[in-house]
Design an enzyme around this catalytic site. Sequence first.
Site, short mmCIF file in Angstrom:
data_model
loop_
_atom_site.label_atom_id
_atom_site.label_comp_id
_atom_site.label_asym_id
_atom_site.label_seq_id
_atom_site.Cartn_x
_atom_site.Cartn_y
_atom_site.Cartn_z
N ALA A 62 -82.31 20.75 10.10
CA ALA A 62 -82.74 20.45 11.47
C ALA A 62 -84.45 20.76 12.26
CB ALA A 62 -81.45 21.29 12.76
N GLY A 101 -80.05 22.22 7.54
CA GLY A 101 -78.97 20.69 7.82
C GLY A 101 -79.20 19.95 6.89
N GLU A 104 -77.19 20.58 3.99
CA GLU A 104 -75.55 20.77 4.62
C GLU A 104 -75.50 19.70 4.24
OE1 GLU A 104 -76.13 22.53 8.24
OE2 GLU A 104 -74.45 23.81 7.94
N GLU A 124 -80.98 29.92 7.59
CA GLU A 124 -81.30 29.63 9.25
C GLU A 124 -81.16 31.27 9.65
OE1 GLU A 124 -79.04 27.49 6.65
OE2 GLU A 124 -78.78 25.47 8.43
C1 3H9 Z 1 -81.13 24.33 10.46
O1 3H9 Z 1 -80.98 23.70 9.66
C2 3H9 Z 1 -79.84 23.88 11.29
C3 3H9 Z 1 -78.47 23.64 10.57
O2 3H9 Z 1 -78.03 24.57 10.29
C4 3H9 Z 1 -76.94 22.86 11.54
C5 3H9 Z 1 -77.68 22.12 12.73
C6 3H9 Z 1 -76.71 21.81 13.44
N1 3H9 Z 1 -88.19 21.38 11.97
O3 3H9 Z 1 -93.88 25.02 6.71
P1 3H9 Z 1 -95.06 24.13 6.68
C7 3H9 Z 1 -93.24 21.94 10.73
S1 3H9 Z 1 -82.28 25.19 11.21
C8 3H9 Z 1 -89.32 21.31 12.83
O4 3H9 Z 1 -96.26 24.42 6.68
P2 3H9 Z 1 -94.67 23.58 3.82
C9 3H9 Z 1 -93.84 23.35 11.08
O5 3H9 Z 1 -94.19 23.44 11.85
C10 3H9 Z 1 -83.68 24.69 9.72
N2 3H9 Z 1 -90.59 21.05 12.23
O6 3H9 Z 1 -94.87 23.42 5.13
C11 3H9 Z 1 -95.26 22.36 10.32
O7 3H9 Z 1 -96.02 21.97 11.54
P3 3H9 Z 1 -97.84 22.17 11.60
C12 3H9 Z 1 -83.63 25.05 8.33
C13 3H9 Z 1 -90.67 22.34 11.14
O8 3H9 Z 1 -94.26 23.10 2.98
C14 3H9 Z 1 -94.87 21.75 8.89
O9 3H9 Z 1 -93.49 21.29 9.58
N3 3H9 Z 1 -84.70 24.86 7.91
C15 3H9 Z 1 -89.59 22.09 10.70
O10 3H9 Z 1 -95.07 25.63 3.81
C16 3H9 Z 1 -95.29 22.01 7.80
O11 3H9 Z 1 -94.53 23.16 8.41
C17 3H9 Z 1 -85.71 25.68 7.79
O12 3H9 Z 1 -85.52 27.20 8.67
C18 3H9 Z 1 -88.32 22.11 10.92
N4 3H9 Z 1 -87.33 21.70 10.53
O13 3H9 Z 1 -93.75 24.83 3.93
C19 3H9 Z 1 -87.48 25.42 7.09
N5 3H9 Z 1 -89.62 22.92 9.21
O14 3H9 Z 1 -98.04 21.38 10.84
C20 3H9 Z 1 -88.05 25.39 7.71
C21 3H9 Z 1 -91.12 22.75 9.29
O15 3H9 Z 1 -97.37 21.14 13.28
N6 3H9 Z 1 -89.61 25.24 6.95
N7 3H9 Z 1 -91.11 22.32 10.50
O16 3H9 Z 1 -97.68 23.39 11.45
C22 3H9 Z 1 -89.96 25.84 5.77
O17 3H9 Z 1 -89.22 26.14 5.29
C23 3H9 Z 1 -90.25 24.98 5.62
O18 3H9 Z 1 -91.95 24.23 6.12
C24 3H9 Z 1 -90.70 24.17 4.50
C25 3H9 Z 1 -92.49 23.62 3.63
C26 3H9 Z 1 -90.20 25.18 3.23
C27 3H9 Z 1 -89.88 23.06 4.41
#
Ligand code: 3H9
Length: 701
Positions: A62, A101, A104, A124
């Site tokens: 999400a 998400g 999912e 999450e």
């Molecule tokens: C969810 O999904 C809830 C659902 O179950 C239900 C819904 C109803 N959103 O980490 P990075 C940005 S909860 C917005 O440096 P990497 C991040 O801030 C979510 N922004 O890259 C950064 O911005 P900036 C569950 C996001 O290659 C840029 O992207 N998912 C999101 O080292 C690059 O990120 C997670 O918790 C996001 N979801 O790692 C996954 N994700 O460049 C969270 C990232 O401005 N994300 N950004 O600083 C991660 O774990 C890592 O970002 C990922 C890439 C492994 C994907």
Amino acid sequence: MSQVVSYELHGNIGVISVNNPPVNALAQVVREGILNAVQQAQGDASEAIVLRCEGRTFIAGADITEFGKPPKSPGLPEVLSEIENSSKPVIAAIHGTALGGGFEVTLACHYRCAIASARVGLPEVNLGLLPGAGGTQRVPRIAGVKAALDMITSGKPVPAPKAKEMGLIDEIVEGDDLQAAAISYAGELLNAGAPLKRVRDITIDPESIEPGFFESARKNLAKRARGQIAQDRIVSCIEAAVNLPMDEGLQRERELFSELVTSPESAAMRHIFFAERQAAKIKDLPKDTAQRPINKVAIIGGGTMGGGIAMCFANVDIPVVMVEINDDALERGLGIIRKNYSITVKKGKMSEEHMNSRLELISGTTDYADISDVDLVIEAVFENLDLKKEIFAKLDATCKQGAILATNTSYQDVDAIANATQRPEDVLGLHFFSPANVMKLLEVVRGEKTADDVLATSMAIGKKIGKICALSRVCYGFIGNRMLSGYGREAQMLLLDGCTPTQVDSTLEKFGMAMGPLAMGDLAGLDVGYKARQSRTDLPDDPKLFRMGTVLVEMDRLGQKTGAGYYKYDPETRARLADPEVEALIKEEAAKLDIEQREISEEEILQRCFYPLINEGALILEEGIAQRPSDIDVVYVYGYAFPVAKGGPMFYADQVGLKNVYDKICEFRDRYGEDYWKPAPLLKELAEKGSSFAEWAAEQA
Ligand code: 3H9
């Protein structure tokens, strides 16, 4: 069709492509785009639908920035039911990371294929949440209750081959072109007359779950919850997956997700998620600042710290040379590393082969000439400024031009060390936390003359070795240790005022600290603080100050290593036990100092210990030592085990209200004097304006 989601026919296969950089998060436009595309595909010539992503990853979840704001339609559950109810099979094609998400979405698809390097997961819980779009209902139906519980409560992503074994992925596809491979897989499914497989149609037999399974899961998870409630709610959702029909299970999941997404814990953890990424950015450094290549590293000093640092580099395949003063010291240092790795092997977390390949990357020498070709040197000898200066002069004479010269000092003057060389622009501090191969924080200390590319390289290499980096300017103790001084001081003052060590530590542990400050002192050795205090000239001459720490050291109660400090320790189990002798001693000392002991509330214990952190944090911001309040939070969460569910000291201060913090500090100043309680001008200013550190940071940005 929305700009971020496109749909086109490739023969009889409809292909939906998501393109929402950087991580294809499920923003409203993405949800709407997927919904429209699935609907469009129902009425065209397609016989199957592939859902894929452009860019570096499949949907990573999400859009976290949308949480805490009014919901926008369509919600993710609506999109997922459209996919699940599609009359044509929908096949997810996964690369990178399908997380939260994003994963999912794939679970609502009828089939999932992935390239072997992909990973899937439900992280999450790291944001104080639970999977809110069916993850808690679908994963146990596919992979079983135990595997689902482990996956969702740990938040750890699973590599695609393992996910296939668990049934979470149907097919690992080969080749560089995932879209073509997924289209071909879809064709095979059609040819084979594969059914529309819906995870919701699987039922779990409640009899297959052993009695008491959920209660014991709850109990085990509570032990490491530290103020977090998400784990407990995840157990409830998985219980619902077993005991309720799918739609009721989904309903339960929605309710509990809504509870968590509005909880202060999740707000704090989302703050840390973004703070961590922000901290890696240096405000006045262009994004495209050149970096120096780091292919070989030297570590000066083979003690516990040096050894841990060496492991960090070997773990990412960078060769390391360890430098010691003689062969014995070198052998001891290399021995510590071997021992650390073999413990990991014994625990089954690393293969023997893997250990050997890492050990092969670590060599040793007693001759500086052997490190003339390295790209980065990290000095990790004991804290003596003259010795450090001497080493840096030697490095200056030996190392190639362009090598980065770093000191791991915890509090010495990095500029003085840099000036011992002819190339201060190549010098900076890289302050690791012990044990260096485990602790996540790296304070990157910018000297007065440190070059931009040295900083950019250090931030990048920190990320590469798995650290979370925060930038500090030079001052005594940098961000973390400088702030700690008042915290430790008040923990000891509270004893004289009437608390027992257990009262102080357990109050802070109940708040979520991994360990209270007095127990921490016992662990580190009370003599460490004692010696550090002796070399300080800036402390007030007050017999109350650090009184109990001093008395205990002088009685040779140095903490865990002597079996006794603030507590006594069971010689076998090493369990910490309250010691009536210490409690009596505290009373005696208080009487000698004419301190009238009193009952102290938990609230006061928290204020006395945390408000000095916040006040010093405000000074650090004013002086420009830290770039942002959120960087300070990152330092405390990752370096000092401040509970992530409280968001770090500066976020916590904003939640308490800066006016409340300021007023209390003024009250303590009136009670205990200005030597200890002097409100920082920035705190005063923000409190009077009714502002917060977050608002101040937004103005500065
Ligand atoms: C969810 O999904 C809830 C659902 O179950 C239900 C819904 C109803 N959103 O980490 P990075 C940005 S909860 C917005 O440096 P990497 C991040 O801030 C979510 N922004 O890259 C950064 O911005 P900036 C569950 C996001 O290659 C840029 O992207 N998912 C999101 O080292 C690059 O990120 C997670 O918790 C996001 N979801 O790692 C996954 N994700 O460049 C969270 C990232 O401005 N994300 N950004 O600083 C991660 O774990 C890592 O970002 C990922 C890439 C492994 C994907």
